[in-house]
Scaffold this motif. Structure first.
Motif, PDB file in Angstrom:
ATOM      1  N   LEU A  95       0.890  -1.139   0.058  1.00 27.01           N
ATOM      2  CA  LEU A  95       0.090  -0.039  -0.200  1.00 27.01           C
ATOM      3  C   LEU A  95       0.902   0.963   0.011  1.00 27.01           C
ATOM      4  O   LEU A  95       2.078   1.130   0.519  1.00 27.01           O
ATOM      5  CB  LEU A  95      -0.920   0.078   1.322  1.00 27.01           C
ATOM      6  CG  LEU A  95      -2.131   0.924   1.470  1.00 27.01           C
ATOM      7  CD1 LEU A  95      -3.073   0.676   0.400  1.00 27.01           C
ATOM      8  CD2 LEU A  95      -2.745   0.541   2.881  1.00 27.01           C
ATOM      9  N   HIS A 119      -4.183   1.082  -4.078  1.00 25.42           N
ATOM     10  CA  HIS A 119      -4.204   2.272  -3.312  1.00 25.42           C
ATOM     11  C   HIS A 119      -5.306   2.326  -2.342  1.00 25.42           C
ATOM     12  O   HIS A 119      -5.747   3.070  -1.625  1.00 25.42           O
ATOM     13  CB  HIS A 119      -4.656   3.504  -3.997  1.00 25.42           C
ATOM     14  CG  HIS A 119      -3.447   3.898  -5.228  1.00 25.42           C
ATOM     15  ND1 HIS A 119      -2.320   4.201  -4.758  1.00 25.42           N
ATOM     16  CD2 HIS A 119      -3.388   3.843  -6.686  1.00 25.42           C
ATOM     17  CE1 HIS A 119      -1.562   4.445  -5.741  1.00 25.42           C
ATOM     18  NE2 HIS A 119      -2.326   4.185  -6.963  1.00 25.42           N
ATOM     19  N   LYS A 120      -6.513   1.250  -2.623  1.00 25.33           N
ATOM     20  CA  LYS A 120      -7.575   1.239  -2.300  1.00 25.33           C
ATOM     21  C   LYS A 120      -7.760   0.462  -0.831  1.00 25.33           C
ATOM     22  O   LYS A 120      -7.647  -0.968  -1.020  1.00 25.33           O
ATOM     23  CB  LYS A 120      -8.634   0.622  -3.408  1.00 25.33           C
ATOM     24  CG  LYS A 120      -8.546   1.772  -4.463  1.00 25.33           C
ATOM     25  CD  LYS A 120      -9.585   1.192  -5.713  1.00 25.33           C
ATOM     26  CE  LYS A 120      -9.388   2.293  -6.577  1.00 25.33           C
ATOM     27  NZ  LYS A 120     -10.095   1.775  -7.834  1.00 25.33           N
ATOM     28  N   TYR A 157     -12.812  10.632  -5.693  1.00 26.64           N
ATOM     29  CA  TYR A 157     -12.666   9.160  -5.518  1.00 26.64           C
ATOM     30  C   TYR A 157     -13.505   8.462  -6.464  1.00 26.64           C
ATOM     31  O   TYR A 157     -14.845   8.654  -6.439  1.00 26.64           O
ATOM     32  CB  TYR A 157     -13.131   8.741  -4.142  1.00 26.64           C
ATOM     33  CG  TYR A 157     -12.816   7.030  -4.305  1.00 26.64           C
ATOM     34  CD1 TYR A 157     -11.486   6.373  -3.955  1.00 26.64           C
ATOM     35  CD2 TYR A 157     -13.906   6.261  -4.093  1.00 26.64           C
ATOM     36  CE1 TYR A 157     -11.302   5.249  -3.978  1.00 26.64           C
ATOM     37  CE2 TYR A 157     -13.716   4.716  -4.037  1.00 26.64           C
ATOM     38  CZ  TYR A 157     -12.233   4.314  -3.834  1.00 26.64           C
ATOM     39  OH  TYR A 157     -12.375   2.953  -3.789  1.00 26.64           O
ATOM     40  N   SER A 213      -8.871   6.855  -0.215  1.00 22.64           N
ATOM     41  CA  SER A 213      -8.505   5.565  -0.467  1.00 22.64           C
ATOM     42  C   SER A 213     -10.360   4.756  -0.341  1.00 22.64           C
ATOM     43  O   SER A 213     -10.351   3.592  -0.275  1.00 22.64           O
ATOM     44  CB  SER A 213      -7.635   4.751   0.426  1.00 22.64           C
ATOM     45  OG  SER A 213      -7.809   5.137   1.586  1.00 22.64           O
TER      46      SER A 213
END
Lengths: 371, 513
Positions: free
Chosen positions: B44, B205-206, B482, B505
């Motif tokens: 991450l 990234h999530k 997002y 995120s």
């Protein structure tokens, strides 16, 4: 330091380098040609003298050289304006031929009594329209559907060529001379539509060609529209970003390119030929124009001397046969010039130098310090 | 996972003190990493945290400057991706390595030494079909790659590695190109691969994806490992804070008091990306005169489409854009320039500047249609020179020579030229994407100064950036994007790393993790 030479982009080449390197390329090609001639047992000095004499040694020779150069200027400009915008129009050949078909058609159809001024202008302009139309067959699908213009322009060359041959050799169309009983020939256009000659076979078409080259240079470097053209030729995305309608610009350029090639066709028909003669129009003038444009580094003004050089070589070829040298020698020279010019282009864009040992160390220390 | 027998065995892959730098910039520093057999291990981190570099080191694409790599407890030295593949490590890159006019089966056979000289299409196809079915990953082996969707192409990439029987699979942001349904299918396949004893590295990234699919998480920031935790024990807010940084430097300047009328009003905007998916998905936003609104978000969440949709470079398929009360949703780029939208794109040379033209030409790139640059259809070369010289001096653009293509200037000077042109034309809105990316400290300061000067002149500034420091230094108000939507909004003074990290995120504030 393992490398013995460093090649790096030059950034900005000085004007004299841009002049000296192409001239050097031509000289280098001639040296290579001389070596070839000497190896094949010819007297290279005699051959070069003979060529120079044929191309420039007499008034008639100069006239013929310029006659050969005229269509090359136009097909050269046609290629250059398209290539500069990353439009790969290699259909100068077909556009020239279709321009000739249009010009001959109009020149045959016009009444004999049409005043000469009008007849000449209309016939010559018909060639430009024909060339632009032929280009549009590739341009419109490219711009609106994304087809590949390299393929379409190339294929359309063959279609135009066969169409011309069909009109004269394969059918009894108005383009065919009904009075030619032995071998099929093109029907002559009206006398008033012929471009007047002023020096041996040389006619005013030369000045039209030079005018088109100068106009192309002027529009590109001095006008607003030319500035847009230069931006599009640099980057489509940047052009879109700057509010330029890219498709329209590409279309316009493509059509202008076709019109220039078409003019070459109509000037041949209304000038030295006087009719649509399939043999005299099938000399690869469109393709040679691409070479001319490349040698001139796509600069419309430089196209004029380059076309004259190529015209001189074409003109000199047949004279070599009288001294027992095949006229293919000329093609070898043309090929060598092209290869050296491409190599010269590299020298214009890049500089080659010996590595500077102290600079290398300095860089290494700097890197060590940052690390 | 917690099988004691497995803990005693050495990890499938272990990295010790890996350093890797590019041209003096550290991409990985002192990285320790270990990957156990049968686990899905998430990496991450923000953009540029060093995730892709680390993956490329493991996959043999880059060789580390120092440090060592062990497989099953033995030191290995991978010289190329080929070595890595032979050792059982394979990577699925963000940009696929497939031959688009060959079939799925042929792509599987490519580069496989066991295939030999003779190809048996039917055998290959049968094997490909069998592999696909085993992992619930059906792909038609006779289809050509170009006929497949991006999600299916990704399956082929994975099958290609399984066909080579890799034990370690590295997936670099695999979900970035997938629809949510395709993502779920991928996660199921990842789990079944892990259950077979293979190890997977998953870059994302999530947070919610990491939570869903991984067993362990390693968080990277600025090339260094800042934490390694078992996913089950990880609180999303802790992960977010680790990802973004300990403490964000809050802006020292006062927010602008003189905020005026709304200038740029975006309502329910929908813009499709190049693949036809709605990258901006019903986004609304207002920027007022004298205000800097910063859009924060991980790249690829619709930033590009938002900017290009507003300026007219991409087609808006829904919603509206208003400029000072007038609708400009579908007017041309040129009209929008004339109405007063200035735009500093992320791609300086490819979009904002014409690389082969010189600096003076580039400074006139938008205004050349009007006097003094042109006079009817003719250009006024003198104006190019005098106006150009003025801007070159005023904005301290260095290295300029007449006729020198602008691409030969340094990044900082390119950006100064671009900004000089954009802020000196008549405008009421400035949209800037990552305006200081890649610039040195000096150029960064100049660019920031210019943006604040714009605000003080009463321009409405929309700043889209992935650099939180930049956003905090310049914005009055922060908005988080997002998946093409605004998921949060706050005055810059109230921004915290945790809050931004969670929003960026994909955790909305209302729904705690």
């Amino acid at each position: 330091m393992s490398r013995r030479f460093i090649v790096e982009p030059r950034g900005l080449a000085s004007w004299w380098l841009k002049l000296v390197i192409p001239i050097g390329s031509v000289l280098a090609a001639m040296v290579l040609g001389a070596a070839f001639l000497a190896l094949t047992g010819n007297d290279w000095i005699e051959v070069y003298q003979k060529m120079a004499d044929a191309a420039f040694g007499s008034g008639r020779g100069v006239a013929e050289t310029l006659v050969s150069a005229t269509p090359l200027i136009l097909t050269g400009v046609a290629a250059a304006v398209a290539f500069k915008m990353l439009v790969w129009n290699i259909g100068g050949e077909g556009q020239l031929i279709f321009g000739a078909i249009m010009a001959a058609g109009v020149g045959i159809w016009l009444s004999e009594s049409t005043p000469a001024v009008i007849a000449v202008v209309v016939v010559v302009a018909a060639g430009a329209v024909g060339g632009a139309f032929w280009a549009s067959l590739s341009a419109v699908p490219k711009v609106y559907l994304g087809t590949n213009e390299i393929i379409t322009t190339l294929m359309l060359n063959f279609i135009a060529l066969n169409l011309m041959q069909y009109l004269v050799l394969g059918s009894s169309s108005p383009w065919r001379d009904p009075e030619a009983t032995q071998f099929p020939q093109g029907r002559p256009i009206i006398e008033n539509a012929r471009i007047p000659e002023f020096f041996h076979r040389l006619d005013w078409g030369l000045f039209v060609a030079i005018g088109v080259a100068v106009a192309a240079w002027f529009v590109i470097s001095k006008t607003r529209s030319g500035f847009e053209y230069r931006i599009v030729g640099n980057s489509f995305d940047t052009a879109r970003y700057a509010g330029i309608r890219v498709p329209r610009k590409v279309l316009g350029t493509f059509l202008a390119s076709g019109a220039a090639a078409g003019l070459a066709g109509s000037i041949l028909v209304a000038g030295i030929l006087g009719k649509m003669d399939p043999r005299s129009l099938d000399l690869g003038l469109g393709f040679t124009g691409i070479i001319v444009a490349a040698l001139a580094r796509l600069n419309p003004i430089a196209i004029i001397p380059v076309a004259v050089l190529m015209g001189a070589l074409n003109n000199a070829g047949p004279s070599l046969q009288s001294i027992g040298v095949p006229d293919a020698t000329v093609q070898i020279l043309q090929g060598a010039i092209l290869i050296f010019a491409v190599a010269g282009e590299f020298l214009i864009l890049n500089r080659i130098r010996r590595p500077d040992p102290t600079a290398g160390e300095a860089k290494a220390t700097a890197e060590a310090q940052t690390a | 996972m917690a099988d004691p027998a497995q803990i005693s065995t050495p990890p499938a892959v272990e990295l010790r003190k890996i350093d890797k730098s590019f041209y003096g910039v550290l991409a990985n520093a002192d990285v320790d990493f270990s990957l156990s057999r049968g686990e899905v291990h998430a990496l991450l981190g923000e953009n540029g945290a060093g995730k892709s570099t680390l993956c490329s080191v493991i996959a043999g694409l880059y060789r580390p400057d120092s440090g060592e790599m062990l497989m099953d407890g033995e030191v290995v030295d991978l010289k190329s991706p080929k070595d890595a593949l032979a050792a059982g490590i394979g990577m699925v890159y963000q940009h696929f390595r497939l031959v688009s006019n060959l079939t799925v089966a042929e792509n599987l056979a490519l580069g496989n030494p066991e295939v030999g000289l003779r190809l048996s299409q039917s055998e290959l196809e049968a094997e490909a079909r069998e592999l696909g079915e085993r992992y619930d990953f059906p792909v038609d082996p006779t289809a050509r790659i170009w006929q497949l969707s991006v999600g299916q192409q990704q399956r082929v990439e994975i099958l290609k590695l399984l066909y080579r029987n890799v034990r370690i699979l590295i997936l670099d942001e695999p979900t970035a190109v997938l629809t949510p349904q395709e993502g779920q299918a991928l996660f199921r396949a990842m789990r079944s691969l892990a259950d077979e004893g293979r190890s997977l590295i998953f870059v994302s990234h999530k947070l919610h994806e990491v939570k869903q699919v991984s067993d362990r998480v390693t968080v990277l920031r600025e090339g260094r490992v800042v934490g390694e935790v078992a996913t089950a024990d990880a609180e999303p807010r802790d992960l977010a804070r680790m990802m973004v940084g300990k403490d964000l430097e809050l802006p020292t300047r006062e927010p602008n008091a003189a905020i005026g009328e709304p200038v740029l009003v975006v309502k329910d905007l929908v813009v499709a990306d190049d693949r036809g998916l709605d990258a901006v998905d019903g986004l609304s936003l207002t920027v007022s005169a004298g205000e800097v609104v910063g859009i924060a978000g991980v790249s690829g969440n619709g930033q590009r489409e938002l900017a290009q949709g507003i300026v007219g470079l991409m087609k808006v398929s829904g919603g509206s854009v208003e400029l000072s009360g007038k609708d400009v949703t579908s007017t041309s780029v040129l009209r929008k320039i004339k109405r007063g939208i200035a735009y500093v794109p992320q791609n300086r040379l490819g979009m904002g500047l014409a690389p082969g033209l010189d600096t003076e030409d580039n400074l006139a790139l938008k205004q050349f249609r009007e006097p003094p640059y042109s006079n009817g259809p003719m250009l006024n070369q003198k104006a190019f020179k005098t106006k150009g010289a003025e801007l070159i001096k005023g904005f301290d653009i260095r290295g300029v020579r007449p006729g020198l293509p602008i691409r030969l200037l340094s990044g900082g000077n390119l950006q100064k030229a671009l900004i000089a042109r954009e802020v000196t034309q008549d405008h009421c809105v400035l949209i800037a994407r990552s305006p200081t990316r890649g610039l040195d400290v000096g150029a960064t300061a100049v660019v920031r100064e210019q943006i604040l000067a714009e605000r003080d002149r009463g321009i409405a500034v929309l700043l889209i950036s992935e650099d939180l420091d930049e956003l905090l230094a310049l914005s009055d108000r922060l908005v988080v994007i997002y998946e093409g939507k605004i998921v949060g909004e706050m005055p810059a003074s109230e921004a915290t790393a945790e809050r931004l990290g969670l929003l960026m995120s994909g955790h909305s504030e209302e729904q705690p993790a």
